[in-house]
Design an enzyme around this catalytic site. Sequence first.
Site, PDB file in Angstrom:
ATOM      1  N   HIS A  82       1.007  -1.227   0.863  1.00 40.59           N
ATOM      2  CA  HIS A  82      -0.259   0.021  -0.004  1.00 40.59           C
ATOM      3  C   HIS A  82       1.113   1.438   0.297  1.00 40.59           C
ATOM      4  O   HIS A  82       1.557   1.525   0.436  1.00 40.59           O
ATOM      5  CB  HIS A  82      -0.360   0.214   1.446  1.00 40.59           C
ATOM      6  CG  HIS A  82      -1.573   1.084   1.581  1.00 40.59           C
ATOM      7  ND1 HIS A  82      -1.815   2.501   1.970  1.00 40.59           N
ATOM      8  CD2 HIS A  82      -2.715   1.591   0.688  1.00 40.59           C
ATOM      9  CE1 HIS A  82      -2.363   2.926   1.928  1.00 40.59           C
ATOM     10  NE2 HIS A  82      -3.018   2.293   1.326  1.00 40.59           N
ATOM     11  N   GLU A 112       0.192  -0.468  -4.678  1.00 37.27           N
ATOM     12  CA  GLU A 112      -0.572   0.256  -4.998  1.00 37.27           C
ATOM     13  C   GLU A 112       0.019   2.157  -4.577  1.00 37.27           C
ATOM     14  O   GLU A 112       0.801   2.157  -4.776  1.00 37.27           O
ATOM     15  CB  GLU A 112      -2.133   0.208  -3.628  1.00 37.27           C
ATOM     16  CG  GLU A 112      -2.892   0.538  -3.639  1.00 37.27           C
ATOM     17  CD  GLU A 112      -3.227   2.557  -3.009  1.00 37.27           C
ATOM     18  OE1 GLU A 112      -4.248   2.802  -2.784  1.00 37.27           O
ATOM     19  OE2 GLU A 112      -2.335   2.579  -2.555  1.00 37.27           O
ATOM     20  N   ASP A 142      -1.720   6.062  -5.457  1.00 36.07           N
ATOM     21  CA  ASP A 142      -3.009   6.987  -5.244  1.00 36.07           C
ATOM     22  C   ASP A 142      -2.275   8.472  -6.419  1.00 36.07           C
ATOM     23  O   ASP A 142      -1.328   8.820  -6.474  1.00 36.07           O
ATOM     24  CB  ASP A 142      -3.111   8.416  -4.372  1.00 36.07           C
ATOM     25  CG  ASP A 142      -3.272   7.320  -3.299  1.00 36.07           C
ATOM     26  OD1 ASP A 142      -3.971   6.642  -2.552  1.00 36.07           O
ATOM     27  OD2 ASP A 142      -2.220   6.552  -2.178  1.00 36.07           O
ATOM     28  N   HIS A 186      -0.540  11.150  -1.408  1.00 35.30           N
ATOM     29  CA  HIS A 186      -2.377  10.661  -1.366  1.00 35.30           C
ATOM     30  C   HIS A 186      -3.607  11.808  -1.119  1.00 35.30           C
ATOM     31  O   HIS A 186      -4.125  12.091  -1.190  1.00 35.30           O
ATOM     32  CB  HIS A 186      -2.110   9.444   0.255  1.00 35.30           C
ATOM     33  CG  HIS A 186      -2.722   9.105   0.868  1.00 35.30           C
ATOM     34  ND1 HIS A 186      -3.934  10.265   1.409  1.00 35.30           N
ATOM     35  CD2 HIS A 186      -3.740   8.404   0.608  1.00 35.30           C
ATOM     36  CE1 HIS A 186      -4.868   9.245   2.190  1.00 35.30           C
ATOM     37  NE2 HIS A 186      -5.200   8.056   1.644  1.00 35.30           N
ATOM     38  N   GLU A 223      -4.778   3.816  -8.181  1.00 32.31           N
ATOM     39  CA  GLU A 223      -6.315   4.256  -7.719  1.00 32.31           C
ATOM     40  C   GLU A 223      -6.117   6.276  -7.484  1.00 32.31           C
ATOM     41  O   GLU A 223      -5.343   7.516  -7.626  1.00 32.31           O
ATOM     42  CB  GLU A 223      -6.195   4.515  -5.165  1.00 32.31           C
ATOM     43  CG  GLU A 223      -7.641   5.424  -5.296  1.00 32.31           C
ATOM     44  CD  GLU A 223      -7.412   5.444  -3.594  1.00 32.31           C
ATOM     45  OE1 GLU A 223      -7.201   4.640  -2.542  1.00 32.31           O
ATOM     46  OE2 GLU A 223      -8.469   6.337  -3.416  1.00 32.31           O
TER      47      GLU A 223
HETATM   48  O1  G3P Z   1      -5.867   1.002  -1.601  1.00 29.50           O
HETATM   49  C1  G3P Z   1      -7.051   1.154  -0.352  1.00 29.50           C
HETATM   50  C2  G3P Z   1      -6.881   2.721   0.217  1.00 29.50           C
HETATM   51  O2  G3P Z   1      -5.981   2.893   0.156  1.00 29.50           O
HETATM   52  C3  G3P Z   1      -7.472   2.958   0.481  1.00 29.50           C
HETATM   53  O3  G3P Z   1      -8.019   4.292   1.581  1.00 29.50           O
HETATM   54  O4  G3P Z   1      -6.876   6.606   1.996  1.00 29.50           O
HETATM   55  O5  G3P Z   1      -5.434   4.872   1.667  1.00 29.50           O
HETATM   56  O6  G3P Z   1      -6.270   5.603  -0.081  1.00 29.50           O
HETATM   57  P1  G3P Z   1      -6.184   4.944   1.058  1.00 29.50           P
HETATM   58 CA    CA Z   2      -4.473   4.573  -2.030  1.00 33.30          CA
END
Ligand code: G3P
Ligand code: CA
Length: 300
Positions: free
Chosen positions: A49, A76, A78, A91, A159
């Site tokens: 993550h 993962e 953002d 993020h 994301e």
């Molecule tokens: O991948 C799931 C997670 O990233 C969602 O929450 O706030 O960390 O983007 P956040």
């Molecule tokens: Ca995320």
Amino acid sequence: MYVVRPAAAAAAAFTALLGFTCTVLGSTAASASAGGPLDGLSGPVVYAHRGASAYAPENTLASIDLAVRLGFRWVENDVQRTRDGELVVIHDDTLARTTNVEQLFPDRSPWKVKDFTAAEIARLDAGSWFGAEFAGARVPTLRQYMVRVQRNQQRLLLEIKKPELYPGIEKQTLELLQETGWLDERHVSQRLVVQSFSADSVRIVHQLRPDLVTAFLGTPKVADLPRYAQFTDRINPWHTTITAEWVAAVHGLLGAHGRAMEVDTWIVDDATTARKVAGMGVDGIITNAPDVVQEAVGGF
Ligand code: G3P
Ligand code: CA
């Protein structure tokens, strides 16, 4: 097509609850065993993550390099957009927490990502807040990030963050993925998933590129799941919000590509919780500490 398969526990839970899902949901995934190149591997897929963000500054190139060094292929991130239209990987919708923006630009409160140019953001130190050894790490552009995940032979759970702030970001993101070679058949079938907390955003991505695997971030009520299944393949919930029955209900539906829907849950950083959600039958665990999760439940 699908490389992420439900764990054995998922199959068991699904079988036990098949009657329930048949009744409640109408259409089920009873015959939708996907098959795929990674079938036979046990345990949920482990997603690093924001990269291996327990050990390196989140969403930096250092964090994905560390993930691959630790042996994790799925990362993962953002994606947001600068004032002058560059896609960047970060993020928060402000730069304050993870960079030295307040020192460099003291008069620019509240330091929104969308209020800074790409050149300004490129000057920021996105590593020192995490540890002196990461001083000089940058907020990567999405283009830089895609080049690095490709070089690392990694796979990406991308994301689209706060799309309401960035009209058209879905199309722009897909164009960049196309330019960087990430929308060919091999990447789309094995190495890329696009997710968002915004159902509208996921739906737009699905409409623009129906071949892409997508995920909705959230925990819809079971009765609402069929509506999501029309445009997405996965439902990715916060781990505190789920039960084995809910996971089975998701598995019992066919998603946008006609295969059993899957569940990747977040953010699980300890062994006890990892074992708990694995026991519920989730397909993937999104974690800041992928080594801890793998040690607890296996996975890859
Ligand atoms: O991948 C799931 C997670 O990233 C969602 O929450 O706030 O960390 O983007 P956040
Ligand atoms: Ca995320």
